[in-house]
Design an enzyme around this catalytic site. Sequence first.
Site, PDB file in Angstrom:
ATOM      1  N   CYS A   1      56.696  42.636   1.793  1.00 58.22           N
ATOM      2  CA  CYS A   1      57.934  42.242   2.687  1.00 58.22           C
ATOM      3  C   CYS A   1      58.370  41.298   1.732  1.00 58.22           C
ATOM      4  O   CYS A   1      59.247  41.485   1.055  1.00 58.22           O
ATOM      5  CB  CYS A   1      57.064  41.953   3.856  1.00 58.22           C
ATOM      6  SG  CYS A   1      58.301  41.449   5.213  1.00 58.22           S
TER       7      CYS A   1
ATOM      8  N   HIS B   1      54.326  46.315   6.256  1.00 54.59           N
ATOM      9  CA  HIS B   1      53.055  45.662   6.213  1.00 54.59           C
ATOM     10  C   HIS B   1      51.789  46.675   6.068  1.00 54.59           C
ATOM     11  O   HIS B   1      51.531  47.260   7.308  1.00 54.59           O
ATOM     12  CB  HIS B   1      52.945  44.727   7.216  1.00 54.59           C
ATOM     13  CG  HIS B   1      53.651  43.455   7.110  1.00 54.59           C
ATOM     14  ND1 HIS B   1      53.278  42.259   6.395  1.00 54.59           N
ATOM     15  CD2 HIS B   1      54.933  43.384   7.397  1.00 54.59           C
ATOM     16  CE1 HIS B   1      54.147  41.506   6.367  1.00 54.59           C
ATOM     17  NE2 HIS B   1      55.438  41.905   7.017  1.00 54.59           N
TER      18      HIS B   1
ATOM     19  N   GLU C   1      48.570  46.074   5.297  1.00 52.05           N
ATOM     20  CA  GLU C   1      47.449  45.348   5.829  1.00 52.05           C
ATOM     21  C   GLU C   1      47.140  45.556   7.503  1.00 52.05           C
ATOM     22  O   GLU C   1      46.175  45.370   7.849  1.00 52.05           O
ATOM     23  CB  GLU C   1      47.585  43.798   5.678  1.00 52.05           C
ATOM     24  CG  GLU C   1      48.445  43.011   6.127  1.00 52.05           C
ATOM     25  CD  GLU C   1      49.713  43.090   5.531  1.00 52.05           C
ATOM     26  OE1 GLU C   1      50.337  44.054   4.886  1.00 52.05           O
ATOM     27  OE2 GLU C   1      50.507  42.020   5.585  1.00 52.05           O
TER      28      GLU C   1
END
Length: 520
Positions: free
Chosen positions: A86, A176, A178
């Site tokens: 990001c 993202h 994660e």
Amino acid sequence: MDLNNNLNKILIIDFGSQFTQLIARRIREFGIYSEIISHKKINANTNKTHIGGIILSGGPLNVYQSKKVKFRKEIFKWNVPILGICFGHQVISKELGGRVKQAKQREFGFAKLKSLSKSRLTKNFFNKKGSNSVWMSHADEVTKLAKGFKVIAKTETSKFSIVENSSKKFYGIQFHPEVTHTEKGKIILRNFVFEICMLKKNWSPSNQKKLLIEDVKKIVGNSKVICALSGGVDSSVVAKLIHNAIGRKLTCIFVNTGLLRKNEEIQVIKTFRKKFKINLIYVNAKNLFLRNLKKVEDPEKKRKIIGNLFIKIFEKYAKKIRNVKYLAQGTLYPDLIESKSVTGSQTSKIKSHHNVGGLPKKMKLKLVEPLRLLFKDEVRKLGLELKLSKEIVLRHPFPGPGLAIRMPGEITQQKIKILKDADDIFIKALKDYDLYNKIWQAYAALLPVKTVGVMGDNRTYEYMCLLRAITSEDGMTADTFNFNKDFMQFVSNKIINNIKGINRVVYDITSKPPSTIELE
Ligand code: XMP
């Protein structure tokens, strides 16, 4: 912060994303050691040894705020693979000659990612149709690629969603990976760590145990250590770990405030003194605490009285042990990370009760903090590795002031007894119905309100019991747990039928925020 443990690691450079710790935990779950460092701390003196790869986190800034983004370009010369996520992706593009602008359309939530070209980073990531659902959260976007980069994937609004410079091993992704919302997001991180950085697994509970025991031995040498044992997960793991390292040179002090969960003191003595043969000083201070708390209703006063008394007692008993040099504390990795500070809005964390504030300086003690490398979930796994029982290791968090803050209003012996019994019934039912480990924290509280009920043919006028059960990642935010009605009624009946003094049970359905987890 460099923890200097000689393990090859992924260094996560933090720009203040709320997900930075999640990235570190994901990497560690793969069996690879990872460390977080604020972007402000990267400089010419940063220790470059053992860095197998770098991840640049997301963050609330934008890349034009050059005063706030204190970032050192030198990492691009360190000759290690770099993955930008990001904001990190935008930083790489800008620093290496690309362009970043405010996007015409902000992209928040789910987006459909389409594969354009093959990459080691996306091995086994896309579905058969070459697409995947990813989670986005950005207002700026890369509009021109840096030299040497090519596009791997795009979404409808963001044409440079994955980019790479494969010869330098620099990668940038706008979404993202994660967060669990990104389908197969872990695969991206896994590919980066194993296929691109080529790291070998070095982080497991047994490895940690070895490493941390050596660490304790190195730090304390032949000196004596004291530890405030609370019966909770962190202090139990600290005590067992240090005991494994230095044996009888450790003394634990366990203070029974009278405000513990039912039979907690019996379990602590049985486990630590009888089973593990750890030096344990047991201080029964029930009456002292009760006397000092008499007629006190204000939550902050209760906390202060309990905290100060605890320190006084601890100090008194610690002084009796001669030649003590160290105080052991259960500080965890999240307490040390200076993250989220880029916007100046760091949320203050509640320090746990065994972090006995003020004592080390006053008593000229040095600190030993053997869990300072670990996240909470890792502490639990290490506890099992150290042969602590599941009952201790998987136990829900319990606040330092104990039952005092689950009993609004005045604390009396009678109320404590009622509350201990009610809590015990609730927790046992959660365990019997296999719900305990699905819940982050659960407890019963006693409200200082009496209401009318009817039992048999008699009118009752008794206290109200509140049940609370929440799910959470770290206690900073929380959602209520959804029980089915049968279970709730079973618990309610059991409490009312077995405990004289309660004739009504209510369930707290507020999340945090706006409420807190505890009542006071
Ligand atoms: P709140 O009530 O602030 O609680 O939402 C968040 C988490 O912190 C625990 N807590 C404490 N833990 N000493 C502690 O060791 C304290 O004074 C304290 N106050 C709250 C609470 O149980 C929950 O897990």
